[in-house]
Design a protein around this motif. Structure first.
Motif, PDB file in Angstrom:
ATOM      1  N   CYS A 412      21.040  -5.056  -8.247  1.00 51.53           N
ATOM      2  CA  CYS A 412      20.835  -3.990  -9.012  1.00 51.53           C
ATOM      3  C   CYS A 412      21.599  -3.818 -10.064  1.00 51.53           C
ATOM      4  CB  CYS A 412      20.788  -2.781  -8.283  1.00 51.53           C
ATOM      5  SG  CYS A 412      19.834  -2.820  -6.709  1.00 51.53           S
ATOM      6  N   GLN A 413      22.759  -4.366 -10.202  1.00 53.25           N
ATOM      7  CA  GLN A 413      24.032  -3.979 -11.252  1.00 53.25           C
ATOM      8  C   GLN A 413      23.887  -5.082 -12.257  1.00 53.25           C
ATOM      9  OE1 GLN A 413      27.854  -4.088  -9.667  1.00 53.25           O
ATOM     10  NE2 GLN A 413      27.904  -2.114  -8.714  1.00 53.25           N
ATOM     11  N   VAL A 414      23.679  -6.356 -11.758  1.00 52.95           N
ATOM     12  CA  VAL A 414      23.620  -7.433 -12.970  1.00 52.95           C
ATOM     13  C   VAL A 414      22.312  -8.131 -13.045  1.00 52.95           C
ATOM     14  CG1 VAL A 414      25.941  -8.150 -12.295  1.00 52.95           C
ATOM     15  CG2 VAL A 414      24.069  -9.348 -11.265  1.00 52.95           C
ATOM     16  N   GLY A 415      21.197  -7.374 -12.370  1.00 54.39           N
ATOM     17  CA  GLY A 415      19.931  -8.120 -12.432  1.00 54.39           C
ATOM     18  C   GLY A 415      19.814  -9.402 -11.541  1.00 54.39           C
ATOM     19  N   LEU A 416      18.541  -9.890 -11.912  1.00 55.60           N
ATOM     20  CA  LEU A 416      18.436 -11.400 -11.394  1.00 55.60           C
ATOM     21  C   LEU A 416      18.721 -12.401 -11.897  1.00 55.60           C
ATOM     22  CD1 LEU A 416      14.921 -10.498  -9.640  1.00 55.60           C
ATOM     23  CD2 LEU A 416      17.096 -10.223  -8.445  1.00 55.60           C
ATOM     24  N   ASN A 417      19.617 -12.128 -13.200  1.00 57.76           N
ATOM     25  CA  ASN A 417      20.011 -13.223 -14.037  1.00 57.76           C
ATOM     26  C   ASN A 417      21.270 -13.680 -13.708  1.00 57.76           C
ATOM     27  OD1 ASN A 417      19.466 -14.902 -16.188  1.00 57.76           O
ATOM     28  ND2 ASN A 417      20.609 -13.546 -17.517  1.00 57.76           N
ATOM     29  N   THR A 418      21.701 -13.836 -12.235  1.00 59.90           N
ATOM     30  CA  THR A 418      22.871 -14.167 -11.887  1.00 59.90           C
ATOM     31  C   THR A 418      22.899 -15.832 -11.966  1.00 59.90           C
ATOM     32  OG1 THR A 418      22.126 -13.938  -9.517  1.00 59.90           O
ATOM     33  CG2 THR A 418      23.556 -12.205 -10.412  1.00 59.90           C
ATOM     34  N   PRO A 419      23.968 -16.660 -11.885  1.00 61.33           N
ATOM     35  CA  PRO A 419      23.884 -17.856 -12.069  1.00 61.33           C
ATOM     36  C   PRO A 419      23.255 -18.507 -10.811  1.00 61.33           C
ATOM     37  CG  PRO A 419      25.992 -17.051 -12.561  1.00 61.33           C
ATOM     38  CD  PRO A 419      25.299 -15.886 -12.002  1.00 61.33           C
ATOM     39  N   GLU A 420      22.484 -19.587 -10.914  1.00 59.04           N
ATOM     40  CA  GLU A 420      21.610 -20.157  -9.982  1.00 59.04           C
ATOM     41  C   GLU A 420      22.709 -21.197  -9.209  1.00 59.04           C
ATOM     42  OE1 GLU A 420      20.230 -22.959  -8.893  1.00 59.04           O
ATOM     43  OE2 GLU A 420      18.610 -21.968  -7.727  1.00 59.04           O
ATOM     44  N   ALA A 421      22.360 -21.250  -7.815  1.00 60.59           N
ATOM     45  CA  ALA A 421      23.187 -22.205  -7.242  1.00 60.59           C
ATOM     46  C   ALA A 421      23.440 -23.598  -7.842  1.00 60.59           C
ATOM     47  CB  ALA A 421      22.684 -22.620  -5.728  1.00 60.59           C
ATOM     48  N   TYR A 422      22.517 -24.214  -8.414  1.00 58.92           N
ATOM     49  CA  TYR A 422      22.621 -25.712  -8.973  1.00 58.92           C
ATOM     50  C   TYR A 422      23.545 -25.524 -10.173  1.00 58.92           C
ATOM     51  CZ  TYR A 422      19.555 -28.141  -5.728  1.00 58.92           C
ATOM     52  OH  TYR A 422      18.973 -28.644  -4.504  1.00 58.92           O
ATOM     53  N   GLU A 423      23.815 -24.463 -10.890  1.00 59.38           N
ATOM     54  CA  GLU A 423      24.441 -24.509 -11.981  1.00 59.38           C
ATOM     55  C   GLU A 423      26.036 -24.448 -11.429  1.00 59.38           C
ATOM     56  OE1 GLU A 423      24.005 -20.682 -14.316  1.00 59.38           O
ATOM     57  OE2 GLU A 423      21.800 -20.954 -13.898  1.00 59.38           O
ATOM     58  N   ARG A 424      26.243 -23.712 -10.594  1.00 57.45           N
ATOM     59  CA  ARG A 424      27.706 -23.627  -9.871  1.00 57.45           C
ATOM     60  C   ARG A 424      27.808 -24.962  -9.448  1.00 57.45           C
ATOM     61  NH1 ARG A 424      25.746 -19.454  -7.279  1.00 57.45           N
ATOM     62  NH2 ARG A 424      26.386 -17.280  -8.352  1.00 57.45           N
ATOM     63  N   LEU A 425      27.156 -25.695  -8.797  1.00 61.55           N
ATOM     64  CA  LEU A 425      27.351 -27.055  -7.924  1.00 61.55           C
ATOM     65  C   LEU A 425      27.421 -28.202  -9.058  1.00 61.55           C
ATOM     66  CD1 LEU A 425      25.117 -26.490  -4.694  1.00 61.55           C
ATOM     67  CD2 LEU A 425      27.601 -25.941  -4.697  1.00 61.55           C
ATOM     68  N   LEU A 426      26.681 -28.162 -10.090  1.00 59.91           N
ATOM     69  CA  LEU A 426      26.755 -29.183 -11.098  1.00 59.91           C
ATOM     70  C   LEU A 426      28.235 -28.914 -11.718  1.00 59.91           C
ATOM     71  CD1 LEU A 426      23.275 -29.430 -12.651  1.00 59.91           C
ATOM     72  CD2 LEU A 426      24.590 -31.300 -11.664  1.00 59.91           C
ATOM     73  N   ALA A 430      31.249 -31.652 -11.536  1.00 61.16           N
ATOM     74  CA  ALA A 430      31.655 -32.368 -13.061  1.00 61.16           C
ATOM     75  C   ALA A 430      33.169 -32.013 -12.988  1.00 61.16           C
ATOM     76  CB  ALA A 430      30.748 -31.728 -14.090  1.00 61.16           C
ATOM     77  N   ARG A 431      33.561 -30.986 -12.573  1.00 62.11           N
ATOM     78  CA  ARG A 431      35.098 -30.683 -12.856  1.00 62.11           C
ATOM     79  C   ARG A 431      36.024 -31.172 -11.522  1.00 62.11           C
ATOM     80  NH1 ARG A 431      36.485 -25.219 -11.507  1.00 62.11           N
ATOM     81  NH2 ARG A 431      34.858 -23.950 -10.378  1.00 62.11           N
ATOM     82  N   GLY A 432      35.170 -31.804 -10.443  1.00 60.54           N
ATOM     83  CA  GLY A 432      35.810 -32.363  -9.321  1.00 60.54           C
ATOM     84  C   GLY A 432      36.379 -31.209  -8.364  1.00 60.54           C
ATOM     85  N   ASP A 433      35.622 -30.212  -8.232  1.00 63.10           N
ATOM     86  CA  ASP A 433      35.944 -29.319  -7.361  1.00 63.10           C
ATOM     87  C   ASP A 433      34.878 -29.550  -6.225  1.00 63.10           C
ATOM     88  OD1 ASP A 433      36.178 -26.922  -5.405  1.00 63.10           O
ATOM     89  OD2 ASP A 433      36.480 -25.376  -6.998  1.00 63.10           O
ATOM     90  N   SER A 434      35.151 -30.052  -4.850  1.00 65.20           N
ATOM     91  CA  SER A 434      34.368 -30.231  -3.723  1.00 65.20           C
ATOM     92  C   SER A 434      34.336 -29.119  -2.848  1.00 65.20           C
ATOM     93  CB  SER A 434      34.981 -31.431  -2.930  1.00 65.20           C
ATOM     94  OG  SER A 434      35.964 -31.387  -2.773  1.00 65.20           O
ATOM     95  N   THR A 435      34.867 -27.886  -2.976  1.00 61.31           N
ATOM     96  CA  THR A 435      34.978 -26.954  -1.985  1.00 61.31           C
ATOM     97  C   THR A 435      33.553 -26.727  -1.272  1.00 61.31           C
ATOM     98  OG1 THR A 435      36.757 -25.634  -3.346  1.00 61.31           O
ATOM     99  CG2 THR A 435      35.495 -24.540  -1.587  1.00 61.31           C
ATOM    100  N   TYR A 436      32.533 -26.499  -1.989  1.00 63.74           N
ATOM    101  CA  TYR A 436      31.218 -26.177  -1.535  1.00 63.74           C
ATOM    102  C   TYR A 436      30.304 -27.337  -1.764  1.00 63.74           C
ATOM    103  CZ  TYR A 436      33.103 -21.180  -2.210  1.00 63.74           C
ATOM    104  OH  TYR A 436      33.767 -20.353  -1.931  1.00 63.74           O
ATOM    105  N   PHE A 437      30.718 -28.358  -1.264  1.00 63.97           N
ATOM    106  CA  PHE A 437      30.212 -29.773  -0.832  1.00 63.97           C
ATOM    107  C   PHE A 437      30.196 -30.169   0.421  1.00 63.97           C
ATOM    108  CE2 PHE A 437      30.253 -29.433  -5.375  1.00 63.97           C
ATOM    109  CZ  PHE A 437      28.979 -29.935  -6.084  1.00 63.97           C
ATOM    110  N   THR A 438      29.492 -30.493   1.061  1.00 59.31           N
ATOM    111  CA  THR A 438      29.807 -31.130   2.509  1.00 59.31           C
ATOM    112  C   THR A 438      30.439 -32.272   2.637  1.00 59.31           C
ATOM    113  OG1 THR A 438      27.571 -31.841   2.929  1.00 59.31           O
ATOM    114  CG2 THR A 438      27.929 -29.703   3.532  1.00 59.31           C
TER     115      THR A 438
END
Length: 506
Positions: A412-426, A430-438
């Motif tokens: 409701c605050q930011v609308g449905l235009n929040t970043p999609e999961a694949y944006e964060r994971l890609l 690319a920057r070498g952060d494996s926190t949210y990968f298994t």
């Protein structure tokens, strides 16, 4: 900003069209991806780079968060995309690919960083990895990382074999196994809510929490995936990865440091603490297996699973899975985690409900009132938010107590235009952060747990429970909780045969 050459294997597939191209475009629009990048689309289908760019444009028009029609920089963005038809069984073709990659690397001054995204069938991961090595594509002054989609194997032995093949080429630190649910805003918010608010930690244990419920429901059937799904089922398709990963996020201990390995270490401890099943009978007693039959969904008739395209008319593949899971450590001993996922359910949603223990009976207000337990709910999808349900006095009454909710609606605050999961994971890959990968040990322990359930189900032919499409699954799933004195809580405002609580309005 990250300098990378993206190699997208399976560039003409549905995942690339719906998720990957829109994700790259959003990263570009938000300046998380500068001008020093290139994207090489790879697939068997013959196509020119101009045709490929047109396909990318249509994909972005349909699925991206940003309006591409008003993008004056589209031409400069599109020139970073190039297509090459590729026979993945031909080593010589990979040498040609290296020539293309080197040229684009020089053109955009990337610096030799390479991200190989395999949107392919899992059985191809190993051979493609070896061809990348034989073709010289890993001989680069920068880094080389491999991103692979689920399913990672079909069971533990197949996963071990697949992992051994990949590890002959890539080190574990360079392998990024995607579980896109870990990229969702509210799944990542679970740790923030837990560990950034001091009043939660004293309550986050078996002294105050009665049970935790994780629901991942879909309204769709198998669609065009009938052939794949009939050899997979809900347990392997959703239980082994998404469901257990969300459970680990809820149950993990606070990491000692904010590093990817420390966070993943804590998740592994949860998987190691999962109570195993001592017998097939015990596994069946704590799980429910269902399959949707013909029914009505949102007023429209839908066929049963066995009538779907590419599905065996006598299939016993489950489209619904529920389980009672225990984490046997000091924090969670005795607290049941109930997980469920299914297709052709009434509502598409992902929610996590924390049910706190109720106040003692026959004490003060509970003598005269039936008090509902407090609930903390993480709404993951499609609406994002958090709410806390508590008891309060009904305005204007003589002491009547009603359940009310403090509701934070992020959508409701930011609308449905929040970043999609694949944006964060890609971006993370690319920057070498494996926190949210298994990590591999997470995958192996999850398969070890799930394989025991699959083996127990395989011993009996009478444990498949049919449920009507448009309902909340087999009755046995309700019984799983009622045996412990609990019930499934309403999902996304949709109760299961009872009146849902009233939410306070903003």
């Amino acid at each position: 900003m990250t300098n990378t050459v993206f190699f997208l294997f399976g560039a003409t597939g549905d995942l690339a069209r719906r998720k990957l191209y829109p994700a790259i475009y959003s990263l570009y629009r938000e300046r998380k991806l500068g001008d020093r990048f290139a994207v090489i689309g790879l697939a068997r289908r013959p196509k020119t780079s101009e045709q490929f760019r047109e396909d990318v444009l249509e994909s972005i028009k349909e699925f991206a968060r940003y309006n591409v029609t008003k993008d004056e920089q589209w031409a400069s963005f599109a020139e970073h995309f190039e297509y090459m038809p590729l026979d993945i069984n031909n080593t010589e073709a990979f040498r040609e690919l290296k020539t293309v990659a080197d040229r684009l690397d020089d053109k955009f001054d990337v610096g030799g960083n390479r991200l190989f995204y395999l949107a392919l069938a899992p059985e191809l991961f190993g051979s493609v990895s070896h061809h990348l090595q034989a073709g010289g594509l890993l001989e680069t002054p920068g880094w080389a990382r491999l991103v692979i989609e689920k399913p990672f194997g079909y069971d533990l032995p197949s996963a071990e074999k697949l992992n051994a093949e990949i590890r002959q080429v890539f080190e574990e630190k360079d392998i990024y196994r995607i579980d896109h649910y870990l990229g969702k805003e509210m799944v990542q918010n679970i740790n923030v809510v837990r560990f950034a608010n001091a009043f939660f930690e004293p309550l986050w244990n078996n002294k105050y929490i009665a049970n935790i419920q994780i629901t991942l429901s879909e309204t769709v059937g198998v669609e065009e995936r009938g052939g794949y799904y009939d050899h997979s089922g809900a347990l392997r398709d959703m239980g082994q990865n998404h469901m257990l990963q969300m459970l680990a996020m809820m149950a993990m201990e606070p990491p000692s440091r904010l590093s990817p390995e420390d966070i993943r270490d804590e998740k592994v401890k949860v998987f190691r603490s999962l109570r195993g099943f001592q017998s097939a009978a015990e596994a069946r007693a704590n799980t429910v297996r269902g399959q949707y039959a013909a029914g009505n969904l949102k007023g429209k008739p839908v066929v049963g699973y066995r009538e779907e395209d590419s599905v065996n008319p006598e299939s016993t593949t489950e489209t619904y899975f529920a389980a009672r899971v225990f984490v046997d450590n000091f924090r969670w001993a005795g607290v049941p985690f109930y997980i469920r996922t299914g297709k052709r359910l009434p509502v598409k949603t992902t929610e996590v409900v924390v049910e706190f223990k109720n106040v003692p009976n026959n004490v003060y207000l509970s003598k005269k009132h039936k008090l509902e337990p407090n609930l903390l709910v993480f709404r993951v999808n499609p609406m994002e938010g958090i709410y806390f349900k508590m008891n309060g006095k009904q305005p204007g009454s003589e002491g009547a107590i009603v359940p009310v909710a403090m509701d934070f609606c992020q959508s409701c605050q930011v609308g449905l235009n929040t970043p999609e999961a694949y944006e964060r994971l890609l971006h993370d890959a690319a920057r070498g952060d494996s926190t949210y990968f298994t990590r591999w040990d997470e995958v192996a322990l999850a398969w070890k747990y799930v394989d025991k359930i699959a083996a127990a189900w395989g011993e009996r032919t009478d444990n498949l429970n049919l449920y009507q499409a448009g309902t909340w699954g087999p009755d046995q799933a309700q019984q799983l909780l009622s045996e412990d004195g609990f019930k499934w809580w309403p999902v996304n405002g949709q109760d299961e045969g009872e009146v849902a609580w009233e939410f306070t309005k903003r």
